[in-house]
Design a protein around this motif. Structure first.
Motif, PDB file in Angstrom:
ATOM      1  N   SER A 129      59.713 -76.833  25.161  1.00  0.00           N
ATOM      2  CA  SER A 129      60.152 -75.440  25.240  1.00  0.00           C
ATOM      3  C   SER A 129      59.012 -74.508  24.872  1.00  0.00           C
ATOM      4  O   SER A 129      57.963 -74.939  24.383  1.00  0.00           O
ATOM      5  N   ARG A 138      72.664 -70.363  29.174  1.00  0.00           N
ATOM      6  CA  ARG A 138      71.252 -70.770  29.299  1.00  0.00           C
ATOM      7  C   ARG A 138      70.630 -70.265  30.604  1.00  0.00           C
ATOM      8  O   ARG A 138      69.498 -69.763  30.600  1.00  0.00           O
ATOM      9  N   SER A 167      66.600 -71.346  23.817  1.00  0.00           N
ATOM     10  CA  SER A 167      67.842 -71.963  23.344  1.00  0.00           C
ATOM     11  C   SER A 167      68.298 -71.332  22.035  1.00  0.00           C
ATOM     12  O   SER A 167      69.497 -71.200  21.793  1.00  0.00           O
ATOM     13  N   GLU A 168      67.379 -70.912  21.183  1.00  0.00           N
ATOM     14  CA  GLU A 168      67.761 -70.213  19.958  1.00  0.00           C
ATOM     15  C   GLU A 168      68.387 -68.857  20.278  1.00  0.00           C
ATOM     16  O   GLU A 168      69.349 -68.443  19.625  1.00  0.00           O
ATOM     17  N   CYS A 220      69.999 -68.202  23.101  1.00  0.00           N
ATOM     18  CA  CYS A 220      71.315 -68.540  23.659  1.00  0.00           C
ATOM     19  C   CYS A 220      72.343 -68.738  22.551  1.00  0.00           C
ATOM     20  O   CYS A 220      73.458 -68.213  22.627  1.00  0.00           O
ATOM     21  N   SER A 221      71.966 -69.490  21.540  1.00  0.00           N
ATOM     22  CA  SER A 221      72.880 -69.765  20.429  1.00  0.00           C
ATOM     23  C   SER A 221      73.218 -68.494  19.663  1.00  0.00           C
ATOM     24  O   SER A 221      74.383 -68.232  19.376  1.00  0.00           O
TER      25      SER A 221
END
Length: 171
Positions: free
Chosen positions: A105, A78, A68-69, A71-72
């Motif tokens: 995660s 995602r 997720s980091e 992705c950001s």
């Protein structure tokens, strides 16, 4: 003139279609051109897709991070990152480890093979970026960076809901 040169000239002809006030259009247009060139470069150098390269590049710069980091930071979807991670783990370029901050995660990091791939491709990328900007002085390059950052900061303040975007139009 080759077919590719004709296509390139047609691409650049559309640059002026909407005028100088359409800077976001020009940024998107340039981004698509660069994506196409990057896709070819990373495929040729390391048999990677553009999305796979973005995951590797972000891990190479940021170190161990969650999906997720990534992705950001990379503004990637995602599901796309998840598919890339699976392929990159299978190829021995990434490894997963438990995330002490979030049990749901995992943290991703480059393996030795992944680090070598990152370093090798990044060397070519730096040369490519140098080629693209060689007509700019250091001062112009710093100004361009500043201008783009200012546009990015304004864009980042915009809520991307239809209502919010409509309100901007009606200002």
């Amino acid at each position: 003139m080759t077919r590719r040169n004709n296509e390139q000239n047609e691409e650049l002809a559309v640059w002026r279609l909407f005028g100088q006030t359409h800077i976001p259009y020009r940024i998107l247009f340039l981004g698509k051109m660069l994506d196409r060139l990057t896709t070819t470069q990373v495929k040729t150098l390391a048999d990677l897709t553009l999305a796979e390269w973005r995951v590797i590049a972000h891990l190479g710069v940021m170190g161990k991070k969650s999906a997720s980091e990534i992705c950001s930071a990379a503004m990637l979807d995602r599901a796309e990152v998840s598919r890339c991670v699976t392929r990159l783990v299978d190829r021995g370029l990434l490894k997963r480890s438990p995330n002490p901050r979030n049990k749901k995660s995992q943290l991703l990091s480059l393996t030795a093979k992944g680090t070598k791939t990152y370093v090798d491709v990044q060397k070519h990328r730096i040369g490519f970026f140098g080629y693209l900007t060689e007509d700019l002085s250091k001062k112009e390059l710093a100004q361009l960076d500043d201008f783009l950052l200012r546009i990015a900061k304004r864009a980042n303040r915009i809520d991307d809901t239809p209502e919010s975007l409509t309100q901007l139009i009606n200002k």
